[in-house]
Design an enzyme around this catalytic site. Sequence first.
Site, PDB file in Angstrom:
ATOM      1  N   GLU A 172      -4.003  -8.959  -1.054  1.00 56.98           N
ATOM      2  CA  GLU A 172      -5.024  -8.502   0.593  1.00 56.98           C
ATOM      3  C   GLU A 172      -5.854  -7.883   0.403  1.00 56.98           C
ATOM      4  OE1 GLU A 172      -2.425  -6.090   3.139  1.00 56.98           O
ATOM      5  OE2 GLU A 172      -4.670  -5.922   3.768  1.00 56.98           O
TER       6      GLU A 172
ATOM      7  N   GLU B 271       0.762  -1.124  -0.143  1.00 56.72           N
ATOM      8  CA  GLU B 271       0.072  -0.087   0.546  1.00 56.72           C
ATOM      9  C   GLU B 271       1.053   1.376  -0.075  1.00 56.72           C
ATOM     10  OE1 GLU B 271      -2.807  -0.353   2.880  1.00 56.72           O
ATOM     11  OE2 GLU B 271      -3.569  -2.046   1.500  1.00 56.72           O
TER      12      GLU B 271
END
Length: 511
Positions: free
Chosen positions: A356, A252
Site C-alpha cells: 500500500e 496495519e
Amino acid sequence: MRVVIISLLVFFVAVNGEGEQCIPRYFGHSSFACVCNATYCDTFSRPRVPAEGTFLLYTSDMNINRFLETSHDFTDIIKNGTEEVNEFTLDPEVTYQNVLGFGGAFTDSAAKNWLSLSPSTRDHLLRSYFSSIGIEYNIGRVNMGGCDFSWRTYSYDDVEGDVALEYFALQEEDTVYKIPMIQRAKELSEKPIRLIASPWSAPIWMKSNDQFQGMGHLLEEMYQPWAEYFVRFFKSYQEHDIDFWGVTAQNEPINGNVPFFWFNCMGWTADTQRDWIAGHLGPTLESNNLGDLKLMIMDDQRYLLPDWPVTVLNDTEAAQYVDGIAVHWYWDDFSSPNLLTRTHELFPDAFLLGTEACVGDKPYEVEVAIGSWERLERYANDIITDLNHWVSGWTDWNLALDTGGGPNWANNFVDSPIIVNETADEFYKNPMFYAMGHFSKFVQEGAQRIELTPISATSLNTVALRNPDNSIVIVILNKTEREIEARIQTPQEGSIIVVVGPRSLQTVYYV
Ligand SMILES: *[C@@H]1O[C@H](CO)[C@@H](O)[C@H](O)[C@H]1NC(C)=O
Ligand SMILES: *[C@@H]1O[C@H](CO)[C@@H](O)[C@H](O)[C@H]1NC(C)=O
Ligand SMILES: *[C@@H]1O[C@H](CO)[C@@H](O)[C@H](O)[C@H]1NC(C)=O
Ligand SMILES: *[C@@H]1O[C@H](CO)[C@@H](O)[C@H](O)[C@H]1NC(C)=O
C-alpha cells in the site's frame, strides 16, 4: 504552413509509438494530467523488439511528454554536450530478488467511482491499468469487508454472536461494485491478475471494543471464528469465479493499538499475530483447499522491520505458513531502506512486497493535486529504493478516487493515480499513473533485479532488472532541475548514453 504540418506529424509520430496520445489538461499544479472520456483515452503499446545495436528510451517529464518513445544506438562515442556526467556499469550476471509485480487496489470506493462512469469510459479506465495497451498491472489488492475507503462501516457478519457464521454474506460492495470491476479487469487483461485480500476489522462482536475503529483487538475466543471467516470470504469469491493469490493477516495491525484511531482497524502485536497464525489462520487456510494462497504478515510500515518478522518467523509453527512480509510506505521518509535489506538477510526465503502507498494522506498535504509532478517523483523514488533493497513489487492504493479523494466514510481523503469526474464522465490520469507505468509496463513477473553500479557520485536514482525473456529494463529518475548525461557501460552491447532531462523519469529497454 507546410512547416507547421510537418512538425506536428513528427510530434505525433515521436510520442509513444503508434498509440493514442495524451490529451493534457492543467489543474493548477506543477504538471498536467491526461484526460480520458467515453470516446478517447491515451494508450501505451507494448515495446517492439529494438533493432540490433539499439535500445528504446521512454521518457516522461514535467513539461511535455508521457511515455515518449525514442530509439538510440549503443555507442562508445562520448557526446559530452552536457555539463554533468554520471557513469554506471551494468552487470546482468549479478542478480538479486525476483519480481512479483505492480498494481493497485480494488477498494469499495475505487469500484464506486469506476461504476459512476459510462460503460465505455469504464473500459478505458480498466484498459489503462490492465490491458496490453495500458500499463499492464498484474497485482490487485481487495479489502475484505469494510475499510476507510467504503461509504459505510460493515463486516460480512454483523449478527452479534454468530460464531458459526451462519449469516456470513458478501455485501453490495462486493456483488455490485468490486466483483464486476475485478471480472472486467480480468477480461481486459492478458496477464493473470494476482489478487491479495486484506481485512481491516473483524465484526465488532468479535472485538474487545465493540467498534470498527478505535483501540481494540480480536477476543481470544474469536481466534478460530475469525480464521473461518477468511475461508468463507475466499469461497464466496470463488462462487463468482474469482480466486485469490495472496492474503495479508491484517491491514496495519498497529493502528488498532492506538487510542481513538479514526478508521477501521484491529490491533495486533507481533506476538499475537504469531500465535493466531500458528494456531488458527495457518492450519485453517491449509485444511480448506484454497490452493497455494500466499500468506503475508505485518502489512504495515517499514519501521517495524525487522522486529515484527523476527517475532513471527522465529517461531517454526507460525513460519511454516508464512510466505512473505507486506510493507506500507507511509513513514518511509523516517526509516532507512536498510531495514528491508536486514530483513531479507534474516529471512531470505520470505518475499518482501509493497502492499500500500498513496499521497495526500498527511494533514499538511493537499488531498488531491491533479497533475502534480512531485507526486510522480515520490512514487518513482520509493519504487526504485524498494527494488534496490530486496522488495519484490509495489502496490498502489485506490485504483480510482473522486475529485475530493473519496468517498471515505472516515473523511480520510487522499490522492490516486486516476481521479474520476462523474459529472463530466471523464477521468484524469495523474503523473503518478505514468510513474507506475515506467515500471509495470516493462518489468515482467519473474524479472530479477541486476547490478547497476554508479562509478562516481550520482544525483540520479536508478534501478536495473532483467526479464524472464532476457530483455533489460533500466529506470532512471532525475529529480533535479539540471540536465544530466547518464553513461551506462554494458558488458556486451556497448554504452547506453542518455541525456536525462530535468525533472524526468525514463525507462531504457533492450533485448
Ligand atoms: C472526448 O475526448 C476527445 C479528445 O479530447 C474529444 O475530442 C471529445 O469531444 C470528448 N468527448 C466528450 C463527450 O467530451
Ligand atoms: C565533458 O565536458 C566537461 C565540461 O564541459 C568537462 O569538464 C569534462 O572533462 C568532459 N568530459 C569528457 C569525458 O570529455
Ligand atoms: C528465536 O527462538 C530461539 C529458540 O526458540 C530463541 O532462543 C531466540 O531467543 C529467539 N530469537 C528471537 C530474536 O526472538
Ligand atoms: C468535473 O466536471 C464538471 C463538468 O464538466 C466541471 O464543472 C468540473 O470543474 C470538473 N471537475 C474537475 C476537478 O475538473
